[in-house]
Design a protein around this motif. Structure first.
Motif, PDB file in Angstrom:
ATOM      1  N   ASP A  31       0.820  -1.218   0.000  1.00  0.00           N
ATOM      2  CA  ASP A  31       0.000   0.000   0.000  1.00  0.00           C
ATOM      3  C   ASP A  31       0.850   1.262   0.000  1.00  0.00           C
ATOM      4  OD1 ASP A  31      -2.324  -1.445  -0.063  1.00  0.00           O
ATOM      5  OD2 ASP A  31      -2.728  -1.317   2.090  1.00  0.00           O
ATOM      6  N   ALA A  32       1.980   1.225   0.681  1.00  0.00           N
ATOM      7  CA  ALA A  32       2.823   2.415   0.781  1.00  0.00           C
ATOM      8  C   ALA A  32       3.440   2.800  -0.558  1.00  0.00           C
ATOM      9  CB  ALA A  32       3.915   2.195   1.821  1.00  0.00           C
ATOM     10  N   SER A  33       3.576   1.838  -1.455  1.00  0.00           N
ATOM     11  CA  SER A  33       4.231   2.112  -2.741  1.00  0.00           C
ATOM     12  C   SER A  33       3.237   2.415  -3.855  1.00  0.00           C
ATOM     13  CB  SER A  33       5.108   0.922  -3.151  1.00  0.00           C
ATOM     14  OG  SER A  33       4.317  -0.242  -3.351  1.00  0.00           O
ATOM     15  N   LEU A  34       1.946   2.472  -3.525  1.00  0.00           N
ATOM     16  CA  LEU A  34       0.922   2.709  -4.538  1.00  0.00           C
ATOM     17  C   LEU A  34       0.390   4.135  -4.447  1.00  0.00           C
ATOM     18  CD1 LEU A  34      -1.144  -0.596  -4.260  1.00  0.00           C
ATOM     19  CD2 LEU A  34       0.534  -0.011  -6.012  1.00  0.00           C
ATOM     20  N   ASP A  35       0.097   4.702  -5.602  1.00  0.00           N
ATOM     21  CA  ASP A  35      -0.575   5.998  -5.680  1.00  0.00           C
ATOM     22  C   ASP A  35      -2.043   5.760  -6.016  1.00  0.00           C
ATOM     23  OD1 ASP A  35       1.794   7.361  -5.238  1.00  0.00           O
ATOM     24  OD2 ASP A  35       2.274   7.444  -7.371  1.00  0.00           O
ATOM     25  N   LEU A  36      -2.923   6.467  -5.331  1.00  0.00           N
ATOM     26  CA  LEU A  36      -4.357   6.348  -5.581  1.00  0.00           C
ATOM     27  C   LEU A  36      -4.878   7.637  -6.196  1.00  0.00           C
ATOM     28  CD1 LEU A  36      -5.556   4.547  -2.322  1.00  0.00           C
ATOM     29  CD2 LEU A  36      -5.274   3.556  -4.589  1.00  0.00           C
ATOM     30  N   LEU A  37      -5.590   7.501  -7.307  1.00  0.00           N
ATOM     31  CA  LEU A  37      -6.163   8.642  -8.016  1.00  0.00           C
ATOM     32  C   LEU A  37      -7.675   8.468  -8.051  1.00  0.00           C
ATOM     33  CD1 LEU A  37      -3.667   8.647 -11.043  1.00  0.00           C
ATOM     34  CD2 LEU A  37      -3.475   9.914  -8.900  1.00  0.00           C
ATOM     35  N   TYR A  38      -8.388   9.471  -7.543  1.00  0.00           N
ATOM     36  CA  TYR A  38      -9.844   9.415  -7.466  1.00  0.00           C
ATOM     37  C   TYR A  38     -10.460  10.392  -8.463  1.00  0.00           C
ATOM     38  CZ  TYR A  38      -8.917   7.177  -2.939  1.00  0.00           C
ATOM     39  OH  TYR A  38      -8.476   6.338  -1.937  1.00  0.00           O
ATOM     40  N   ARG A  39     -11.573   9.954  -9.068  1.00  0.00           N
ATOM     41  CA  ARG A  39     -12.322  10.814  -9.985  1.00  0.00           C
ATOM     42  C   ARG A  39     -13.802  10.461  -9.894  1.00  0.00           C
ATOM     43  NH1 ARG A  39      -9.683   9.085 -15.401  1.00  0.00           N
ATOM     44  NH2 ARG A  39      -9.737   7.146 -14.226  1.00  0.00           N
ATOM     45  N   THR A  40     -14.624  11.377 -10.326  1.00  0.00           N
ATOM     46  CA  THR A  40     -16.052  11.086 -10.397  1.00  0.00           C
ATOM     47  C   THR A  40     -16.649  11.777 -11.610  1.00  0.00           C
ATOM     48  OG1 THR A  40     -18.148  11.124  -9.180  1.00  0.00           O
ATOM     49  CG2 THR A  40     -16.687  13.013  -8.901  1.00  0.00           C
ATOM     50  N   ASP A  41     -17.589  11.110 -12.261  1.00  0.00           N
ATOM     51  CA  ASP A  41     -18.284  11.677 -13.418  1.00  0.00           C
ATOM     52  C   ASP A  41     -19.504  12.451 -12.924  1.00  0.00           C
ATOM     53  OD1 ASP A  41     -16.398  10.218 -14.737  1.00  0.00           O
ATOM     54  OD2 ASP A  41     -17.792   8.832 -15.702  1.00  0.00           O
ATOM     55  N   VAL A  42     -19.545  13.731 -13.246  1.00  0.00           N
ATOM     56  CA  VAL A  42     -20.575  14.631 -12.724  1.00  0.00           C
ATOM     57  C   VAL A  42     -21.288  15.308 -13.894  1.00  0.00           C
ATOM     58  CG1 VAL A  42     -21.009  16.593 -11.182  1.00  0.00           C
ATOM     59  CG2 VAL A  42     -19.125  15.021 -10.688  1.00  0.00           C
ATOM     60  N   ARG A  43     -22.554  15.640 -13.682  1.00  0.00           N
ATOM     61  CA  ARG A  43     -23.316  16.387 -14.684  1.00  0.00           C
ATOM     62  C   ARG A  43     -24.341  17.265 -13.965  1.00  0.00           C
ATOM     63  NH1 ARG A  43     -26.682  11.129 -16.941  1.00  0.00           N
ATOM     64  NH2 ARG A  43     -28.160  10.943 -15.202  1.00  0.00           N
ATOM     65  N   TYR A  44     -24.838  18.243 -14.696  1.00  0.00           N
ATOM     66  CA  TYR A  44     -25.948  19.032 -14.173  1.00  0.00           C
ATOM     67  C   TYR A  44     -27.216  18.172 -14.151  1.00  0.00           C
ATOM     68  CZ  TYR A  44     -23.352  23.424 -14.291  1.00  0.00           C
ATOM     69  OH  TYR A  44     -22.455  24.419 -14.044  1.00  0.00           O
ATOM     70  N   LEU A  45     -28.057  18.400 -13.150  1.00  0.00           N
ATOM     71  CA  LEU A  45     -29.315  17.661 -13.034  1.00  0.00           C
ATOM     72  C   LEU A  45     -30.128  17.821 -14.314  1.00  0.00           C
ATOM     73  CD1 LEU A  45     -31.244  16.067 -11.154  1.00  0.00           C
ATOM     74  CD2 LEU A  45     -32.234  18.269 -10.480  1.00  0.00           C
ATOM     75  N   GLY A  46     -30.553  16.698 -14.878  1.00  0.00           N
ATOM     76  CA  GLY A  46     -31.365  16.728 -16.088  1.00  0.00           C
ATOM     77  C   GLY A  46     -30.578  16.654 -17.372  1.00  0.00           C
ATOM     78  N   GLN A  47     -29.264  16.676 -17.287  1.00  0.00           N
ATOM     79  CA  GLN A  47     -28.424  16.590 -18.480  1.00  0.00           C
ATOM     80  C   GLN A  47     -28.003  15.142 -18.739  1.00  0.00           C
ATOM     81  OE1 GLN A  47     -27.708  19.393 -20.540  1.00  0.00           O
ATOM     82  NE2 GLN A  47     -29.377  20.066 -19.226  1.00  0.00           N
ATOM     83  N   GLU A  48     -27.532  14.875 -19.957  1.00  0.00           N
ATOM     84  CA  GLU A  48     -27.126  13.517 -20.329  1.00  0.00           C
ATOM     85  C   GLU A  48     -25.625  13.303 -20.173  1.00  0.00           C
ATOM     86  OE1 GLU A  48     -26.933  10.588 -24.277  1.00  0.00           O
ATOM     87  OE2 GLU A  48     -27.911  12.545 -24.406  1.00  0.00           O
ATOM     88  N   HIS A  49     -24.820  14.261 -20.636  1.00  0.00           N
ATOM     89  CA  HIS A  49     -23.379  14.067 -20.696  1.00  0.00           C
ATOM     90  C   HIS A  49     -22.708  14.483 -19.392  1.00  0.00           C
ATOM     91  CE1 HIS A  49     -23.608  13.066 -24.913  1.00  0.00           C
ATOM     92  NE2 HIS A  49     -24.321  14.157 -25.140  1.00  0.00           N
ATOM     93  N   THR A  50     -21.663  13.750 -19.050  1.00  0.00           N
ATOM     94  CA  THR A  50     -20.928  14.003 -17.811  1.00  0.00           C
ATOM     95  C   THR A  50     -19.537  14.551 -18.111  1.00  0.00           C
ATOM     96  OG1 THR A  50     -19.989  11.766 -17.756  1.00  0.00           O
ATOM     97  CG2 THR A  50     -22.113  12.107 -16.651  1.00  0.00           C
TER      98      THR A  50
END
Length: 445
Positions: free
Chosen positions: A283-302
């Motif tokens: 675990d100490a030698s690993l890098d963790l990258l976090y992301r999330t797909d977000v959109r405006y309410l009622g929209q299709e594309h993120t």
């Protein structure tokens, strides 16, 4: 990934060749201190374009291969049918087109003498003097200039009324225009200015088109790395181990959902790190990258929003930081963004990265400048015709040596054009650095 893992998930090997070039470009850019890079890989069939922005390779969460959707994180590479083997042809309107059909390696361009009869971009470079018929592939292959002339004249010149030089230059111009359009697709159409980037040109044909495409886009600097034809193979040595995991569940991005979001990201982190433990990483030698797909309410594309690892333990910071970054990215991509409108989370993502030991950089030690091998007449549209041009062997170039255009820098598997109004300098790692001098080449006859 390991061979067994690739066997279980072969879809992850798609586009691995072009991807390796982009990974290599990121490593080279880091060593040279460049944060924004346009990566261009020119082979015999395709022209592959990708971006590095603020030091990070741009990715997308889905792509399409052979008209089939592929879901999953992948480097955002745009490929068009433009390369050395791209065939020039006349469409039903009598207009010259270039690609996407390619002569490939066999029979290849007409000048290869392997039975090809269609005019290609390589044939055009040859008849305009930019390739040496006697020193191609380090003199291991002789090119047939007569076959190239016949293909261009017979298939293009006679149909359009253009002479040999005009037809050949027109074909190259069309290919270059297609290349600049591909670069605009990943820059201008996404709210990015190509003038803020450096262009990396690699692949066997990268140096033949680098200055022309950069000139059209007003990109101030071009880097042609050492052994550009093998650059993607070298880039594979720079590739880290990587494991991605994702979870899709649509929820409002608000204070009531952010606690669950943190828990879900921690769960994904455990999943990805577990996969990389089998390769010897802890675990100490690993890098963790976090992301999330977000959109405006009622929209299709993120839009995929990067998250700081520290946010996972601070719900208020996560909520505020995610919203702020989403609005900024929405403004960049679409030209507008509402800072107060309700948002939705669609997909949560986590990547674990195990860094590998990379080869050491080899500094260029040569200090004695090399002299041109010869001079010959080469056609440049910037100069309005043929120009006496220096032919330089790349292996003889010394650290800091400057080659003023017009010039041709040739090596065993590649050729770099330094047009009138451009110069080339050799940096500490042996890269060719092309820059526009702003001088007109029309008086150089």
């Amino acid at each position: 990934i390991s061979a067994p893992r690739a066997g279980a998930l072969p879809i992850r090997t798609l586009e691995s060749g072009p991807a390796a070039g982009v990974i290599g470009a990121q490593a080279l850019a880091e060593a040279l201190g460049y944060r924004n890079v346009i990566c261009t890989d020119v082979g015999g069939t395709t022209y592959d374009v990708a971006l590095i922005e603020n030091g990070a390779i741009l990715e997308r969460t889905q792509t399409e291969v052979a008209n089939r959707p592929v879901l999953g994180a992948t480097i955002d590479i745009i490929s068009i049918g433009a390369g050395g083997g791209s065939i020039a042809w006349i469409d039903h309107r009598g207009t010259i087109q270039v690609g996407p059909q390619s002569a490939g390696a066999y029979p290849g361009p007409a000048c290869f003498g392997l039975g090809g009869t269609e005019p290609t971009v390589t044939d055009c470079h040859l008849v305009l003097g930019r390739l040496d018929a006697r020193s191609f592939l380090g003199a291991r292959m002789q090119l047939d200039e007569d076959a190239a002339r016949q293909a261009i004249t017979g298939r293009i010149g006679e149909a359009t009324g253009l002479d040999l030089e005009a037809a050949a230059d027109g074909i190259i111009t069309i290919a270059e225009t297609n290349m600049t359009h591909a670069i605009r697709t990943v820059t201008v159409e996404r709210g990015l200015d190509p003038r803020d980037f450096v262009l990396f040109a690699y692949g066997g044909g990268g140096g033949l088109f680098a200055a022309a495409t950069a000139d059209e886009l007003e990109v101030p600097k071009v880097i042609v790395p050492r052994a550009p034809a093998n650059f993607s193979a070298w880039g594979m040595l720079m590739a880290d181990y990587r494991e991605d995991a994702s979870l899709t569940r649509v929820r409002a991005l608000d204070a009531g959902a952010v606690s669950d979001l943190c828990d879900e990201l921690r769960s994904l982190a455990a999943q990805t790190t577990g996969e990389l433990h089998q390769y010897g990483f802890d675990d100490a030698s690993l890098d963790l990258l976090y992301r999330t797909d977000v959109r405006y309410l009622g929209q299709e594309h993120t839009i995929t929003v990067p998250l700081d690892a520290a946010w996972i333990d601070d719900e208020e910071l996560l909520l505020a930081g995610c919203r702020e970054r989403f609005v900024a990215l929405h403004n960049q991509v679409y030209g507008h963004g509402n800072a107060d409108a309700p948002l939705e989370i669609v997909t949560r993502r986590c990547r674990a990265v195990g860094r590998v030991a990379r080869p050491a950089w080899q500094e260029l030690r040569q200090t004695v400048p090399g002299a041109p091998l010869s001079h010959r007449q080469i056609y440049f549209r910037q100069a309005g015709g043929y120009v006496e041009t220096a032919i330089v062997d790349r292996e003889t170039l010394a650290l800091g040596q400057v080659v003023t255009g017009p010039a041709i820098i040739q090596e065993w598997t590649s050729t770099t054009i330094v047009p009138p109004g451009w110069s080339a300098e050799v940096d500490r790692l042996g890269n060719i650095v092309l820059e526009s001098t702003g001088a007109s080449g029309k008086d150089q006859t």
